[in-house]
Each structure stands twice: as C-alpha cells, then as structure tokens.
Design a protein around this motif. Structure first.
Motif, PDB file in Angstrom:
ATOM      1  N   GLU B  42       0.799  -1.288  -0.029  1.00  0.00           N
ATOM      2  CA  GLU B  42      -0.038  -0.025  -0.099  1.00  0.00           C
ATOM      3  C   GLU B  42       0.854   1.385   0.088  1.00  0.00           C
ATOM      4  OE1 GLU B  42      -3.668  -2.008   2.772  1.00  0.00           O
ATOM      5  OE2 GLU B  42      -2.104  -0.434   3.601  1.00  0.00           O
ATOM      6  N   LEU B  43       2.173   1.290   0.609  1.00  0.00           N
ATOM      7  CA  LEU B  43       2.906   2.185   0.474  1.00  0.00           C
ATOM      8  C   LEU B  43       3.341   2.473  -0.714  1.00  0.00           C
ATOM      9  CD1 LEU B  43       4.902   1.694   3.885  1.00  0.00           C
ATOM     10  CD2 LEU B  43       2.725   3.000   3.425  1.00  0.00           C
ATOM     11  N   THR B  49      10.429   4.853   2.775  1.00  0.00           N
ATOM     12  CA  THR B  49       9.776   5.055   4.060  1.00  0.00           C
ATOM     13  C   THR B  49      10.730   4.408   5.007  1.00  0.00           C
ATOM     14  OG1 THR B  49       7.773   4.924   2.964  1.00  0.00           O
ATOM     15  CG2 THR B  49       7.533   4.808   5.238  1.00  0.00           C
ATOM     16  N   THR B 252       5.793   8.654  10.404  1.00  0.00           N
ATOM     17  CA  THR B 252       6.363   7.818   9.709  1.00  0.00           C
ATOM     18  C   THR B 252       6.594   6.423  10.007  1.00  0.00           C
ATOM     19  OG1 THR B 252       7.501   9.759   8.688  1.00  0.00           O
ATOM     20  CG2 THR B 252       8.521   7.793   8.485  1.00  0.00           C
ATOM     21  N   MET B 254       4.699   5.082  12.192  1.00  0.00           N
ATOM     22  CA  MET B 254       3.505   4.291  12.373  1.00  0.00           C
ATOM     23  C   MET B 254       2.980   3.723  10.731  1.00  0.00           C
ATOM     24  SD  MET B 254       2.544   3.459  15.294  1.00  0.00           S
ATOM     25  CE  MET B 254       1.055   2.947  14.685  1.00  0.00           C
ATOM     26  N   ARG B 255       3.780   4.265   9.708  1.00  0.00           N
ATOM     27  CA  ARG B 255       3.544   3.544   8.327  1.00  0.00           C
ATOM     28  C   ARG B 255       3.935   2.264   8.196  1.00  0.00           C
ATOM     29  NH1 ARG B 255       3.686   9.203   6.628  1.00  0.00           N
ATOM     30  NH2 ARG B 255       1.442   9.787   6.198  1.00  0.00           N
ATOM     31  N   ARG B 259       2.144  -2.515  10.007  1.00  0.00           N
ATOM     32  CA  ARG B 259       2.351  -3.273   8.741  1.00  0.00           C
ATOM     33  C   ARG B 259       3.633  -4.223   9.107  1.00  0.00           C
ATOM     34  NH1 ARG B 259       1.159   1.805   6.259  1.00  0.00           N
ATOM     35  NH2 ARG B 259      -0.563   1.601   4.947  1.00  0.00           N
ATOM     36  N   GLN B 264      -1.029  -4.842   9.599  1.00  0.00           N
ATOM     37  CA  GLN B 264      -2.287  -3.910   9.422  1.00  0.00           C
ATOM     38  C   GLN B 264      -1.713  -2.513   8.911  1.00  0.00           C
ATOM     39  OE1 GLN B 264      -2.908  -5.106  13.685  1.00  0.00           O
ATOM     40  NE2 GLN B 264      -4.977  -4.255  13.264  1.00  0.00           N
ATOM     41  N   SER B 265      -2.759  -2.033   8.220  1.00  0.00           N
ATOM     42  CA  SER B 265      -2.212  -0.415   7.755  1.00  0.00           C
ATOM     43  C   SER B 265      -2.227   0.298   8.837  1.00  0.00           C
ATOM     44  CB  SER B 265      -3.460   0.023   6.653  1.00  0.00           C
ATOM     45  OG  SER B 265      -3.781  -0.870   6.035  1.00  0.00           O
ATOM     46  N   ILE B 266      -2.962   0.106   9.921  1.00  0.00           N
ATOM     47  CA  ILE B 266      -2.765   0.900  11.174  1.00  0.00           C
ATOM     48  C   ILE B 266      -3.358   0.297  12.491  1.00  0.00           C
ATOM     49  CG2 ILE B 266      -5.016   2.050  10.731  1.00  0.00           C
ATOM     50  CD1 ILE B 266      -2.174   4.140  12.162  1.00  0.00           C
ATOM     51  N   SER B 267      -2.879   0.482  13.604  1.00  0.00           N
ATOM     52  CA  SER B 267      -3.306  -0.298  14.632  1.00  0.00           C
ATOM     53  C   SER B 267      -4.600   0.486  15.049  1.00  0.00           C
ATOM     54  CB  SER B 267      -2.481  -0.114  15.724  1.00  0.00           C
ATOM     55  OG  SER B 267      -1.080  -0.841  15.215  1.00  0.00           O
TER      56      SER B 267
END
Lengths: 225, 469, 241
Positions: B42-43, B49, B252, B254-255, B259, B264-267
């Motif tokens: 997804e990034l 990153t 940054t 957290m991206r 994952r 997961q995209s985000i917690s």
C-alpha cells in the motif's frame, strides 16, 4: 533512592549516555552542536514519504474506515443524526437505544427519534456512546479524538457501541495533517486517541475478534458533502 | 525475568518435538508473512519510508542525551514527573514508591516488555499489591502462573484455543468455552471489572516524543487507552532508546510499525498521552509519571551493536526467522526472542549467559531485509560471535578447527595435499548412493541428514590433469 | 576480457564438475578464463565464526590472487557475496588495503549474474528433459540480487520446464557451521524446504550454492527421496553428474 531524590539517577544515566556517545569531555561543543541541530530539526517538522491518496479524501476515508471494520453512513446534516443512529441500532441485532453523548450533541433531538441519550460522561454502564471527533484521517480511516472537559474519553471506550459523528470538512489526508491541525488549534490535551475501527484482538490463534475491551462496533456518520 | 538462555539447545530440542506448539507455529507463520507483504504494498515507496524510519531512529540515538533532556523539559512542563532508573531493580523500586505515595492497592497494566526485564509484576505482588495484565495475551500468561511471553507482539501465540480454554476454565472457575470469540468475551468480562476498580495504570511506551513530552501507545485491543485513562495514576515505563524527535516522525514510523508487525495498515488505537488531565476533564490521570530506563541500554549505545537500539519492537524479524518459526520464542530464554533477542539478550544479561544466541542463526538475513528500521541483524550477530571468539568463550575444538582451517587455507600446497587425502577418505565412507550416513565429529549434520560424499578427486587435481593433456 | 574463476573451496572439494561447468559457460560467453592455482577459501567460515584474524589473512590472499583479472566470478552467491559485500568492513581501518578490496569487490560477480549482465549470454549449451524447481539461496538472493538471472538462463535450456515451489526464498537451514552446531534445528528447516520441493512435483531442484545443495540433498536422501539436486551451472552447461 526515592522519587524526590531521583536527580542523581538522572545525572548518572545521562553521564553514561554521554560517555557512550563520546561527548563526556570538559568541552561540550559537541553537545551544544547536538542541541542546536535538535532545535533546528524540531522547528522544521519535516514529514517523511507519504503515499499519494487517490480519489477524493472523503471517499478514501470511507473506504479505509470500512476496511478497518467501521461502518459508515453519509448524511446531509446533523439533524439527520438521531434517525440515522436509530436505524443503525435497529439493523444491528436491535441494540438498546440508550446511552450517552458528548455535550456538543446534547440538543440534537435524540428523544424525538425515540432514543434515550444523556449528555454526560460514562462510568461503564452505558450501551451506546455518541461522540464527535477532532478530525479524521483519510489515509487509514482513522478518527482523531482528543480529551477535554467537553469531550470525555470513556464515551468512546466503555460502551459496546460507539457512534462517531464526523464532519466531512474535518477529514485530512494523513496523520501529519492531523498533527498540524492540533498545533494550529491549541496545545496537545492529555489524551489524543487515534481510533481506527472497533477494539480487536488476535491474541488467540491469530484470529481477529472484535470487541476485545472497548467497543464491539464503531459506526461513523459522515456529515455533509 | 530469570535468564534461561544458556539452555537454548535443550529447549529448542523440546520445542521441535512439541506437536501442539509446532501446529500453533505453522498457523502463525502462514498468517503474518503474507499479511505484512500485502500491507506494505500500500505504501508507494516502502524502501524510502524504511530509510526515513531508519534515519529517525538513528538521529534520536546519535544525540540521545540531548533528546532525553528535551523530552524531560517538555514532559515536566505538562505536569508529568520524569524519573530515571539505571537498573531493573530501580524500575521496581520506583513503581512501588509511586504506588505507596498514592495509596494504590490495585494496578492494571498494558503490555510493557521493559517491565518483563525487571520482573515488575512479581515485585508488585511481593509488596502485597494486586496487578492485572490487560493485554489479552499477557493476561492469559499471567493467570497461567506467569508463563513467559514467547513473542513481543503476540505473547501467547504459542497457545492454541484449547489451551486457553482450559486455562480460563480452571482459573476463572467458569464452564469451559470452545469458540475463540467466547474466550475473548470471557476475558473482556473479567478484565472490565479490573479496569473500573484500578487505582493505577502502568503502560510501556512505543515512543517517547521529545517535541511534546508525550508517550505513544499502540494497541489493537484498546487496553492501553483504558488502562491509562480510567485510573488516577499513570506510570509509563520506557527504555531511553524509545525517544523520537517529533510527531511527524511518529507518523512515519506508524506507517511501518503495524504493517511490519501484523500486516495492518494501522493499529486500532494509537494514543498520544501528554501530562496530566486538564481542568474540567472527567477522565484521565491526575498524576503522570515517566520511568525512563537504562538497564544496559547506554552500554549498547556505546558498543559496536548500537544499531539494535533502533528497534521499534514490531517482531517482523522473528516472524520471518526460519529458526524462530520452528522453535518459537521460549527457547531463547529471556524477554526478547528471535533475531533481535539474539543481540539484546546477550547485551542486557551478559554474553557469557547467552552464548548460543548469536550463534543460533543461519545468517540468511531475511530478518535484516524485513526490519523496518534497517537493523543489520546478521552483522550484529557476527559482531557478538567475534566477541565470543576473542574472549575465548567458544569450545576449544571449535577454535582449533577454525584456526587449523585458516592456517591450511593459507598454505596452498599443503592444502592441496590434505584436501586430496581428505576427499578420498570421505568418499570411502560413502555408501552405494554416494551418501555418508554417519560422520564422526559431525553428528549434528548426520543425525537427521545424509552427507553427500565428495566426488573423490578435487577440482584442482582434475584441472591440473586436464591442463597437462 | 580476463575472468578469474573463483572455484570456491566447497566445489573444489565436493563437486568439481560444477567448476568445470562454470568454466564451460564462461568460455561459451567468450571470456578468457584464468584459474589461479593457489586459491583456496574466501574466509567465510572464519568470518561467520568470529575469527577475524584468519578472515583478514584469507581475504588478502584472495585479493592478491584475483586483482589482476578484469572480473572475479564464482559459482556461488555466498562466496561472491563474502567478497563483494563483507571484505570492505574487514579493512575499514586500512586505507591501502581498503582501496584494493573495493576495486576487487566492484568486479566480483555471482556466475549467473555475470552470464546475464556482463557476458549477455543468449544461448546455453545445456539440454534437460523435465521439470525443475529453483531454490533461491540466501546470500545470492539478498546480498547479490540473484533472482531473475538464473531463471532467465534456465528458460534458455532446451526441454526444461521451471515450476516455482512455495517459499523458494526461505533459507534451507544450512548456515555454514550452524548446520553442525544446531543440527537438529537445521535439519528441521531443511525438511520444510524438502517438503516444498517434493510438493512442487519437480524432478529436480536447481540452485546456485553448494552449501544448500549438500544440505538439501542430504535431507532428501535421508527421507528416502530421489529428487535430483543440481547446481545451476551443471544444468546450463549440460554437464550433469
């Protein structure tokens, strides 16, 4: 060693860190330079690489929130909120139509729609918690909730159902934008919670179960175009 | 926590023959590896990153004294008390003193690996207070007589649903459940009561933000949010290395963190907690303490393995490690298993107490490739292997074999002669299929594998003969 | 173009046919190949066991033997990776040697990478009737970027069909001395690999590093499985054992 006498621990710890960094000499030029560089870095608030967001950000928010197991409904005005909430509660297992809301929604006309919603903090016995949010993040479908006298935190934590009312014009692209908005609109409160979907756990056989401690379900009402 | 890392080999043996564990590990591996890969897609630019994340963590370490000072100033300005612990024992002493000061009887905790280092829960109970872990995995282990965690993100992932059902049935005295959602429901009921009655909440810290003096807590269950919101006292315990300069840096990281950890995209819950609650706030801590912990970290900072301090505890290195995937976390014998544990454990408890850990790696570098902050884990393992060799911590025969090989390889004529003899001898040991069933002095190889025999003549012999034709 | 063939100690001792296959392929690509007679070991066993002094001594020897060539090529991702990615660190405090090591590292290649990217080989001598699967050895894949090159070359082998196994990029459990020090864990990892090979249905597993070959073949045979284990150079050169 006591709390009041912790200064010595602090100095000893910092001294060891400086020794490790080889800047423990009498000349603290390196330290001063480090400090100046740090202040410059802080002032710049530089962002890292950010993924480009395709499409309109409300659509993106809607999609990502759904990915995170939130349900989302778009409504035109705040006035539609009570009937939308009632409709939602009915469609999901006929949930109890009673709970609490943040003060900003006290005069929303809940009773007229047949909902028993009180404007007060919860101490854990309410089935429904209705909140607004500071802003929302499109990249990850996230709600940004900040603590405050008018925004009691537990309203989105303790009830089994959390309904969040989100203004479309408060959706920002990414976490960085939410932080910039927080800075622009005042200091950080005690708590800033970035909430993406209902509470979940994968601690047993890596199988996702919703409602680990907090809400079992999160319904978002997206207000406005 | 007791250090059992010297028993790595025996424990690994047991784990390899534990059928239930092997089934649980297979499930775990098949889940996290593909989830991580898909979510990173997804990034737009994972490598950029990742490089930014590495730089953020390294920047914090390069000027760690300065960032700690800035953090300290900003946290105090918001009404938090910032305390420093040099050793695990000091962590426990500070927590107990804070508890006494506020007349605390019941404590709830969200997951903190630093507190595992110091065995904090035991110290709290020894002082006559109650402590309840709220991360579901940690809670399962706590009520199972404080079984050690086997993974830094999923502490109980070595347990099957049936094992959890049995633990709940026995400890809660409830009817035995079968479904995972029923078990989670039972955990929820039991823990909810604890949340509402606790006087103090202890959390770890995924990040300490220098700019704002905040602690960042990342969970899916929301247990950290509850544990730091409902009680009147919040104590955040975190290593000195967890500092990051700005909130943008948190964005940054957290991206990559969720994952890398669970794909997961985000917690679900990311909490940024700063100081004490404001005027008129109904919920939130009235007293906030930070305990900033050294416990060996400053020594790592000055060492040749300092890059290990960049770690953001995502667990990707263990999720992708062929050794961890087959033996799980308990064999490593301390708080941090897998590749990162093979560095941190020897550094925190002493190399002489964890001799096998830097050796127990194929150096395949899958861990290094997936690490979101680019810790060169095999290179660091090799550094510790060098220390073991230099400090004469390896067995004499291993040393002799290495020195012998090194010497022979520097003397080509002797090498040619010896290798010519050697390959013929080994050839003679092989059966009709060209396999050697049993090699003296290398039973480790031949216990469960054949050794393909050499062809019988070396390349150099054949090449020389060909050139002479 | 003078190409120095670094045979590697394992090929020298265990399976010389791989060395000759590499020789044939390099010559087929038009290279003038020299094989320094005094070559032995790149120093990796010592390096990964923490014996820095012996590693440095052996690294110097390799540099002296091969710096006169235009390229150093090895039929191994692990030995070429040692030279290309690890030698530099050994001489960080030694400017004179640092420069020599850097120069050698820059012209060091794994065999299939060299055949594809430098010699740009468009035909290979080998023929093979059947289905093979390819195991990506760790150092080749993660240090030398060897992934597409062997597959591109295998596609040119008449009659050969490539089928991918699950977890092709996962370590086989060899790890040098790890395979002996932690034989039980190593064997279990090897067994997982063998299972994927068998499940792929291929008649042979092809790979580019002898350490993995010994490990995988040893475990396959102990399982009673006759799947062939071939070095990519052997298949490409048509010199099957």
């Amino acid at each position: 060693m006591t709390i009041d006498d912790n200064r010595r621990s602090r100095e000893a710890l910092l001294a060891r860190v400086r020794t490790a960094l080889r800047r423990d000499g009498p000349d603290d030029a390196a330290r001063a330079a480090g400090r100046a560089a740090a202040q410059a870095y802080l002032a710049a608030h530089r962002s890292g690489p950010r993924p480009a967001l395709s499409g309109d950000i409300a659509g993106r928010f809607l999609r990502r929130a759904t990915d995170m197991s939130s349900s989302v409904e778009r409504i035109a005005t705040f006035d539609e909120a009570p009937s939308a909430v009632l409709r939602y509660l009915k469609t999901v297992d006929a949930l109890p139509a009673a709970g609490v809301c943040w003060p900003e929604f006290a005069a929303q006309g809940w009773a007229g729609a047949g909902l028993d919603v009180e404007s007060r903090p919860t101490v854990g016995h309410d089935a429904l918690g209705i909140t607004g949010c500071f802003c929302a993040i499109a990249e990850t479908g996230t709600l940004v909730l900040v603590s405050g006298a008018q925004t009691p935190t537990a309203t989105f934590l303790l009830p089994e159902t959390h309904v969040a009312i989100v203004r479309t014009d408060r959706i920002v692209p990414a976490m960085e934008d939410a932080f910039a908005l927080l800075r622009a609109e005042g200091a950080l409160p005690r708590g800033v919670s970035l909430v993406s979907g209902p509470s979940r756990t994968g601690d047993i056989e890596q199988t996702t179960v919703l409602g680990a401690h907090g809400p079992r379900r999160l319904h978002i009402l997206l207000v406005g175009q | 926590m007791q250090v059992a890392s010297m028993h790595f080999r025996e424990r690994a043996h047991d784990k390899l023959h534990d059928a239930q564990l092997q089934a649980n590990l297979r499930m775990f591996k098949d889940k996290f590896v593909p989830l991580r890969r898909d979510s990173l897609a997804e990034l737009d630019d994972f490598e950029a990153t990742r490089e930014a994340a590495r730089a953020i963590r390294q920047r914090a370490l390069d000027d760690l004294d300065v960032w700690l000072e800035i953090f300290d100033e900003n946290a105090r300005a918001r009404g938090a008390t910032v305390l420093y612990a040099q050793t695990p024992a000091e962590v426990n002493a500070l927590v107990l003193e804070i508890a006494r000061r506020h007349d605390v009887r019941k404590i709830i905790k969200s997951k903190s690996m630093v507190s595992e280092e110091s065995g904090l829960d035991h110290a709290i109970e020894a002082a006559g207070l109650t402590v309840v872990e709220t991360d579901l995995g940690e809670y399962i282990l706590q009520i199972n007589d404080y079984e050690p965690p086997s993974h830094i993100v999923g502490p109980a992932l070595h347990k099957s649903r049936d094992e959890v059902a049995e633990i709940f049935h026995v400890r809660h005295g409830t009817a035995k459940k079968t479904g995972i959602d029923e078990l989670v429901g039972e955990g929820r009921e039991v823990l909810r009561d604890h949340y509402l009655r606790a006087d103090m909440g202890i959390s770890g810290g995924n990040f300490l933000v220098a700019e704002t003096g905040s602690v960042v807590l990342v969970t899916n269950e929301g247990n950290a949010t509850l544990a730091t919101t409902l009680p009147q006292v919040h104590v955040a315990i975190s290593g000195i290395e967890k500092i990051v300069p700005t909130l943008e840096d948190v964005a940054t990281l957290m991206r990559l963190l969720p994952r890398s950890a669970t794909g997961q995209s985000i917690s679900n819950y990311v909490d940024i907690l700063t100081g004490i609650k404001g005027p008129g706030e109904f919920h939130g801590a009235e007293h906030m303490y930070f305990i900033v912990v050294d416990s060996g970290r400053s020594a790592v900072l000055g060492s040749e393995v300092s890059a290990a301090l960049r770690c953001i505890r995502c667990g990707a290195c263990m999720n992708h490690c062929p050794v961890y995937q087959n033996i799980g976390g308990h064999a490593y014998g301390w708080v941090y298993p897998g590749p990162i544990g093979s560095i941190l454990t020897p550094m925190y408890v002493g190399l002489e107490n964890a001799l096998d850990l830097p050796q127990a790696s194929t150096m395949c570098n899958q861990c290094g490739v997936v690490c979101p902050v680019k810790i060169p884990l095999p290179d660091l393992q090799r550094k510790l292997r060098e220390q073991e060799f230099e400090r004469h911590l390896r067995p004499w025969y291993e040393r002799m074999a290495l020195k012998g090989w090194g010497w022979l390889a520097r003397h080509p004529a002797l090498y040619a002669f010896a290798s010519g003899v050697g390959v013929r001898m080994l050839r003679a040991l092989s059966g009709r299929n060209g396999m050697i069933r049993r090699l003296p002095f290398a039973g480790g190889w031949t216990d469960e594998r054949d050794m393909p025999a050499p062809a019988g003549r070396t390349f150099r012999e054949l090449y020389k003969a060909r050139a002479a034709r | 173009m003078r190409v120095g063939l670094f045979v590697t100690c394992l090929v020298d001792l265990m399976r010389p046919s791989i060395g000759f296959a590499a020789l044939r392929l390099l010559e087929a690509g038009g290279a003038e190949v020299c094989v320094p007679a005094s070559q032995t070991c790149c120093g990796q066993p010592a390096y990964n066991s923490g014996d820095r002094a012996d590693t440095i001594a052996l690294a110097r020897k390799v540099v002296e033997e091969f710096e006169g060539c235009d390229y150093l090529v090895a039929p191994s991702g692990s030995c070429s990776g040692m030279i290309r990615t690890h030698y530099a660190e050994l001489f960080a405090d030694d400017p004179a040697w640092s420069a020599r090591v850097a120069a050698l590292a820059a012209k060091t290649h794994e065999l299939t990478d060299f055949l594809v990217n430098v010699l740009k080989l468009d035909r290979v001598p080998g023929r093979y009737q059947g289905t093979v699967t390819y195991h990506d050895a760790c150092a080749g894949l993660r240090e030398m970027g060897v992934k597409a090159q062997p597959r591109a070359l295998l596609a040119k082998v008449a009659g050969l069909q490539l089928t991918e196994m699950a977890d092709a990029e996962v370590c086989c459990g060899f790890g040098g001395t790890f395979a002996v020090k932690f034989g039980e864990i190593s064997s279990r990892i090897a067994d997982n690999k063998c299972q994927h090979i068998v499940t792929s249905g291929a008649g042979a597993v092809v790979l580019g590093d002898l350490g993995c070959m010994l490990n995988i073949e040893g475990r396959l045979r102990r399982r009673g499985d006759a799947t062939r284990v071939l070095h990519v150079a052997e298949v490409l050169a048509g010199e099957l054992p």
